[in-house]
Design an enzyme around this catalytic site. Sequence first.
Site, PDB file in Angstrom:
ATOM      1  CG  HIS A  81      -3.586  -3.625   3.595  1.00 28.36           C
ATOM      2  ND1 HIS A  81      -2.515  -2.951   3.987  1.00 28.36           N
ATOM      3  CD2 HIS A  81      -4.289  -2.433   2.915  1.00 28.36           C
ATOM      4  CE1 HIS A  81      -2.519  -1.511   4.213  1.00 28.36           C
ATOM      5  NE2 HIS A  81      -3.603  -1.129   3.487  1.00 28.36           N
ATOM      6  CB  CYS A 107      -0.912  -0.097   1.053  1.00 24.38           C
ATOM      7  SG  CYS A 107      -2.428   0.851   0.924  1.00 24.38           S
ATOM      8  CD  GLU A 115      -1.091  -5.975   5.725  1.00 20.79           C
ATOM      9  OE1 GLU A 115      -0.763  -6.331   4.178  1.00 20.79           O
ATOM     10  OE2 GLU A 115      -1.259  -4.897   5.932  1.00 20.79           O
TER      11      GLU A 115
HETATM   12  N1  GLN Z   1      -1.805   6.726   2.868  1.00 23.12           N
HETATM   13  C1  GLN Z   1      -2.018   6.031   1.623  1.00 23.12           C
HETATM   14  C2  GLN Z   1      -3.167   6.407   0.959  1.00 23.12           C
HETATM   15  O1  GLN Z   1      -4.111   6.857   1.656  1.00 23.12           O
HETATM   16  C3  GLN Z   1      -1.812   4.656   1.747  1.00 23.12           C
HETATM   17  C4  GLN Z   1      -2.520   3.925   2.734  1.00 23.12           C
HETATM   18  C5  GLN Z   1      -2.055   2.641   3.286  1.00 23.12           C
HETATM   19  O2  GLN Z   1      -0.869   2.331   3.409  1.00 23.12           O
HETATM   20  N2  GLN Z   1      -2.853   1.980   3.950  1.00 23.12           N
HETATM   21  O3  GLN Z   1      -3.466   5.844  -0.312  1.00 23.12           O
END
Ligand code: GLN
Length: 533
Positions: A509, A383, A511
């Site tokens: 994600h 992400c 994970e």
């Molecule tokens: N801050 C980034 C976004 O909002 C990544 C978010 C995250 O890593 N969950 O796109």
Amino acid sequence: MTKYVFVTGGVCSGLGKGITASSIALLLKAKGYKVFMQKFDPYMNVDPGTMSPIQHGEVFVTADGCETDLDLGHYERFIDEELNYSSNITNGKIYSSVIEKERRGDFLGATIQIVPHISNEIKNKIYEAGTSSKADIVITEIGGTVGDIESSVMMESLRQFRMENGKENTIFVHTTLIPYLFGSNELKTKPTQNSIIELRKLGIQPDIIVTRASMELGENVKKKISLFGSIPIENIIEAIDVSNIYQIPINFHKQNIEETILKQFGLENKRSNLKYWEDLLKLSETLKDETEIALVGKYVDLEDAYLSVKESLKHAGYKYNTKIKINWVNSEELEKTDVDLNKVFKNSKGIIIPGGFGSRGIKGMIVAANYARVNNVPFLGICLGMQISVIEFARNVCGIKDADSTEFNEETLNPIIDLMADQKSISNMGGTLRLGNYECRIKKDTLAYADYKSETILERHRHRYEFNNKYKSLLEEKGMVFSGINEQANLVEIIEIPTHKHFIAGQFHPEFKSRPNRCHPLFDSFIKSSIEK
Ligand code: GLN
């Protein structure tokens, strides 16, 4: 009819109520029953999505896009069932839904009161978990400690729930602490006795007590708890401190907790199928090697902020028979001018940059992504980690020196990471990220394809920003491959660098989908490459 197990906590927090609830669910599932899990969190936030990880640890995301407490991650990993919006209820959710109904006029002139309106709303959420999941048994954990003002209405709802459904359909499991006092050299039952009294004041008599202690209780201590708490001896389940949480279901099983529960429910005590769990426990305790992985983030002093990533690394380690040692690297430390990167990453066989929000520590993450890329160190970006790796590549390979994300620099002339189109008009921060499962198409002949062995995958998301497609051809010319795309919205989901030993990152994600006995494909290949390094 669905049966309900309620898990409450007494004496103090941090006793492992979540693991107790998960273990009970796992054991009932191993008996062949369909289980579902739910957690009540007694805070006024609608969900933990707007809370800092410092307050709350990781935010876990379900497939249907609910931002939840991290205990839901334990639940999914233990019972290997997909949970959903019914699985995490907060006071904030309950109150806002009741107030919304009041504004709509649904209550037809009634005065709205904590009892019965709030308590009914809570009960409905419990019934809903049973009907929507069609589970045989729903296990509901109540956050906080009995006696807290915040959870008092939830306890009142449980009291009513028992009255409506009877002892044969509801079970109260109360987890407490039995401290050992040096000096008098004794295990003390008084806090447990008091905690049971506290519960009774709320109209609830526990059926089973789970006692957390540093050693075995012995007959006398058990007899005391039984006498003062009106708990049959066989309903006192010992939760002795363990170093490996996978041991807990096995310890409960040895004390026949399932039998006690099923007997009260009038359900058949079928044969348990726990072999896979026993094998996993054994494997996790006899791992041959050790592999160090650097995890670069800004909350590394607080391991709970990266709980699912930590677990996913462990799961992949099981597959390759290696213990994973995490080198927790505070990204802000990498921003210092005198930092010796070769020293920081000396023993690390791979580098991972997990998710995150806000501009603090970003520079250091870019330094880490650069180190991994230039030194051919296996890299996995998650992400925010993907966004970082793209910014690094744009700056240092494509020469766009001011490439940035508008999350960190709204004024940048090269917003290579920018708000998604449908995010631009959003003013409410809560619950408005791109959340939960979205499809991703995978290009053949890529690392992503080799990992997933499938052209379409579903992964869970939680982000607001996205790769800016205007820069795609330029980055492609310089060697970055966009190997996963969400075609509906034309969003980049996976990037990789094929000339590198192992460099891959995803906008989602992974994970959240890794399981102890089935590690996630991206973690699988990342650990495999790291071992080979
Ligand atoms: N801050 C980034 C976004 O909002 C990544 C978010 C995250 O890593 N969950 O796109």
